[in-house]
Design a protein around this motif. Structure first.
Motif, PDB file in Angstrom:
ATOM      1  N   PHE A  49      -9.133 -47.548 -98.449  1.00 22.60           N
ATOM      2  CA  PHE A  49      -8.085 -46.531 -98.524  1.00 22.60           C
ATOM      3  C   PHE A  49      -7.144 -46.820 -99.692  1.00 22.60           C
ATOM      4  N   ASP A  50      -6.854 -48.090 -99.950  1.00 20.37           N
ATOM      5  CA  ASP A  50      -6.029 -48.446-101.111  1.00 20.37           C
ATOM      6  C   ASP A  50      -6.675 -47.946-102.396  1.00 20.37           C
ATOM      7  N   SER A  51      -7.990 -48.015-102.483  1.00 21.62           N
ATOM      8  CA  SER A  51      -8.696 -47.514-103.661  1.00 21.62           C
ATOM      9  C   SER A  51      -8.508 -46.010-103.810  1.00 21.62           C
ATOM     10  N   LEU A  52      -8.615 -45.292-102.694  1.00 23.42           N
ATOM     11  CA  LEU A  52      -8.390 -43.848-102.727  1.00 23.42           C
ATOM     12  C   LEU A  52      -6.945 -43.530-103.107  1.00 23.42           C
ATOM     13  N   LEU A  53      -6.012 -44.287-102.548  1.00 20.56           N
ATOM     14  CA  LEU A  53      -4.597 -44.083-102.850  1.00 20.56           C
ATOM     15  C   LEU A  53      -4.332 -44.284-104.342  1.00 20.56           C
ATOM     16  N   ARG A  54      -4.837 -45.369-104.891  1.00 20.28           N
ATOM     17  CA  ARG A  54      -4.622 -45.634-106.326  1.00 20.28           C
ATOM     18  C   ARG A  54      -5.250 -44.544-107.189  1.00 20.28           C
ATOM     19  N   LYS A  55      -6.398 -44.044-106.771  1.00 25.21           N
ATOM     20  CA  LYS A  55      -7.099 -43.032-107.549  1.00 25.21           C
ATOM     21  C   LYS A  55      -6.341 -41.704-107.571  1.00 25.21           C
ATOM     22  N   TYR A  56      -5.719 -41.329-106.450  1.00 23.98           N
ATOM     23  CA  TYR A  56      -5.126 -39.992-106.328  1.00 23.98           C
ATOM     24  C   TYR A  56      -3.606 -39.955-106.296  1.00 23.98           C
ATOM     25  N   GLN A  57      -2.926 -41.098-106.284  1.00 27.88           N
ATOM     26  CA  GLN A  57      -1.469 -41.063-106.146  1.00 27.88           C
ATOM     27  C   GLN A  57      -0.772 -40.370-107.309  1.00 27.88           C
ATOM     28  N   SER A  58      -1.236 -40.561-108.530  1.00 32.67           N
ATOM     29  CA  SER A  58      -0.586 -39.912-109.681  1.00 32.67           C
ATOM     30  C   SER A  58      -0.755 -38.399-109.618  1.00 32.67           C
ATOM     31  N   GLN A  59      -1.941 -37.945-109.284  1.00 32.31           N
ATOM     32  CA  GLN A  59      -2.208 -36.510-109.197  1.00 32.31           C
ATOM     33  C   GLN A  59      -1.361 -35.869-108.096  1.00 32.31           C
ATOM     34  N   VAL A  60      -1.306 -36.506-106.942  1.00 32.49           N
ATOM     35  CA  VAL A  60      -0.523 -35.975-105.821  1.00 32.49           C
ATOM     36  C   VAL A  60       0.962 -35.977-106.173  1.00 32.49           C
ATOM     37  N   ARG A  61       1.460 -37.054-106.744  1.00 33.04           N
ATOM     38  CA  ARG A  61       2.881 -37.132-107.082  1.00 33.04           C
ATOM     39  C   ARG A  61       3.254 -36.096-108.144  1.00 33.04           C
ATOM     40  N   ARG A  62       2.406 -35.946-109.170  1.00 32.08           N
ATOM     41  CA  ARG A  62       2.673 -34.973-110.239  1.00 32.08           C
ATOM     42  C   ARG A  62       2.741 -33.555-109.656  1.00 32.08           C
ATOM     43  N   PHE A  63       1.810 -33.248-108.760  1.00 29.80           N
ATOM     44  CA  PHE A  63       1.783 -31.939-108.103  1.00 29.80           C
ATOM     45  C   PHE A  63       3.061 -31.715-107.297  1.00 29.80           C
ATOM     46  N   LEU A  64       3.431 -32.693-106.499  1.00 33.00           N
ATOM     47  CA  LEU A  64       4.638 -32.566-105.669  1.00 33.00           C
ATOM     48  C   LEU A  64       5.903 -32.565-106.517  1.00 33.00           C
ATOM     49  N   LEU A  65       5.902 -33.284-107.618  1.00 32.08           N
ATOM     50  CA  LEU A  65       7.049 -33.293-108.523  1.00 32.08           C
ATOM     51  C   LEU A  65       7.294 -31.899-109.087  1.00 32.08           C
ATOM     52  N   SER A  66       6.233 -31.207-109.422  1.00 32.51           N
ATOM     53  CA  SER A  66       6.382 -29.829-109.911  1.00 32.51           C
ATOM     54  C   SER A  66       6.869 -28.904-108.813  1.00 32.51           C
ATOM     55  N   LEU A  67       6.335 -29.062-107.616  1.00 29.42           N
ATOM     56  CA  LEU A  67       6.739 -28.187-106.511  1.00 29.42           C
ATOM     57  C   LEU A  67       8.186 -28.416-106.097  1.00 29.42           C
ATOM     58  N   THR A  68       8.684 -29.650-106.275  1.00 25.28           N
ATOM     59  CA  THR A  68      10.063 -29.965-105.895  1.00 25.28           C
ATOM     60  C   THR A  68      11.028 -29.811-107.063  1.00 25.28           C
ATOM     61  N   LEU A  69      10.557 -29.201-108.137  1.00 22.66           N
ATOM     62  CA  LEU A  69      11.383 -28.954-109.328  1.00 22.66           C
ATOM     63  C   LEU A  69      11.973 -30.241-109.898  1.00 22.66           C
ATOM     64  N   GLY A  70      11.161 -31.267-109.969  1.00 22.65           N
ATOM     65  CA  GLY A  70      11.573 -32.501-110.620  1.00 22.65           C
ATOM     66  C   GLY A  70      12.307 -33.492-109.743  1.00 22.65           C
ATOM     67  N   ASP A  71      12.370 -33.276-108.464  1.00 25.75           N
ATOM     68  CA  ASP A  71      13.054 -34.201-107.560  1.00 25.75           C
ATOM     69  C   ASP A  71      12.108 -35.377-107.280  1.00 25.75           C
ATOM     70  N   GLY A  72      12.233 -36.426-108.075  1.00 23.92           N
ATOM     71  CA  GLY A  72      11.345 -37.581-107.978  1.00 23.92           C
ATOM     72  C   GLY A  72      11.377 -38.267-106.634  1.00 23.92           C
ATOM     73  N   GLN A  73      12.551 -38.418-106.067  1.00 23.45           N
ATOM     74  CA  GLN A  73      12.678 -39.088-104.772  1.00 23.45           C
ATOM     75  C   GLN A  73      11.997 -38.275-103.671  1.00 23.45           C
ATOM     76  N   LEU A  74      12.229 -36.972-103.667  1.00 20.14           N
ATOM     77  CA  LEU A  74      11.588 -36.115-102.675  1.00 20.14           C
ATOM     78  C   LEU A  74      10.077 -36.101-102.876  1.00 20.14           C
ATOM     79  N   ALA A  75       9.641 -36.005-104.123  1.00 22.74           N
ATOM     80  CA  ALA A  75       8.198 -36.018-104.409  1.00 22.74           C
ATOM     81  C   ALA A  75       7.561 -37.310-103.909  1.00 22.74           C
ATOM     82  N   ASP A  76       8.233 -38.436-104.107  1.00 26.61           N
ATOM     83  CA  ASP A  76       7.713 -39.719-103.613  1.00 26.61           C
ATOM     84  C   ASP A  76       7.637 -39.739-102.087  1.00 26.61           C
ATOM     85  N   ASP A  77       8.679 -39.216-101.435  1.00 25.46           N
ATOM     86  CA  ASP A  77       8.676 -39.162 -99.969  1.00 25.46           C
ATOM     87  C   ASP A  77       7.545 -38.280 -99.454  1.00 25.46           C
ATOM     88  N   LEU A  78       7.368 -37.128-100.084  1.00 24.79           N
ATOM     89  CA  LEU A  78       6.308 -36.216 -99.666  1.00 24.79           C
ATOM     90  C   LEU A  78       4.926 -36.799 -99.963  1.00 24.79           C
TER      91      LEU A  78
END
Length: 179
Positions: A19-48
């Motif tokens: 699972f750590d391998s999957l997390l490392r592979k997809y964490q940047s993509q998921v965070r970037r997506f959520l960062l855009s949806l939260t209008l740049g709120d890095g803390q919220l994107a990280d929480d989500l």
């Protein structure tokens, strides 16, 4: 190992390293997506993003391989964000200092350009912003956007068309002309 092998390792054997391998592979993509949806709120994107991976881990046995793992994890991220929006009706003014401070962190050092990007994304309806983010930032095709969001393909196309029109109009009004 490919994604299916890693998922199997997690689901059948409880292999946390897989699972750590999957997390490392997809964490940047998921965070970037959520960062855009939260209008740049890095803390919220990280929480989500954290919530996304917790849900993925606890529900990995439900992954059936009918779509790619990346589509499945992005669908979870989309749903986590949607659930957050439903439970937090309060909205934040785009001109608020906290959004301005997050913008530079999220989109680079040119503060004026960063604010224009945030304001441009903010004028879009959430569905339009989601589709625009998935296509223009993540490079996803319409079919995959439809799978992630659960929207029909023609609805995705409509959101993309309207979103791009709004972005073009906004950016032209703010001095960004195609050269």
């Amino acid at each position: 190992m490919n994604d299916i092998t890693l998922v199997t390792q997690v689901a059948v054997f409880g292999n946390r390293r897989a699972f750590d391998s999957l997390l490392r592979k997809y964490q940047s993509q998921v965070r970037r997506f959520l960062l855009s949806l939260t209008l740049g709120d890095g803390q919220l994107a990280d929480d989500l993003a954290q919530d996304t991976f917790i849900k993925a881990y606890t529900n990995i046995g439900k992954f059936r391989g009918l779509s790619s793992f990346s589509t499945w994890i992005m669908r979870i991220a989309y749903n986590v964000h949607y659930d957050y929006l439903r439970s937090h009706h309060a909205t934040e003014d785009v001109d608020a200092p906290s959004v301005a401070a997050r913008t530079t962190e999220s989109f680079g050092t040119d503060a004026a350009l960063s604010m224009d990007i945030i304001k441009a994304l903010a004028i879009l309806k959430p569905e339009e912003r989601t589709c625009i983010t998935l296509q223009l930032i993540d490079g996803q095709p319409i079919e995959k956007i439809a799978d992630i969001t659960g929207m029909p393909r023609n609805t995705v196309k409509s959101h993309l068309f309207r979103g791009k029109e709004k972005l073009t109009t906004y950016l032209k009004q703010n001095g960004y002309e195609r050269r």
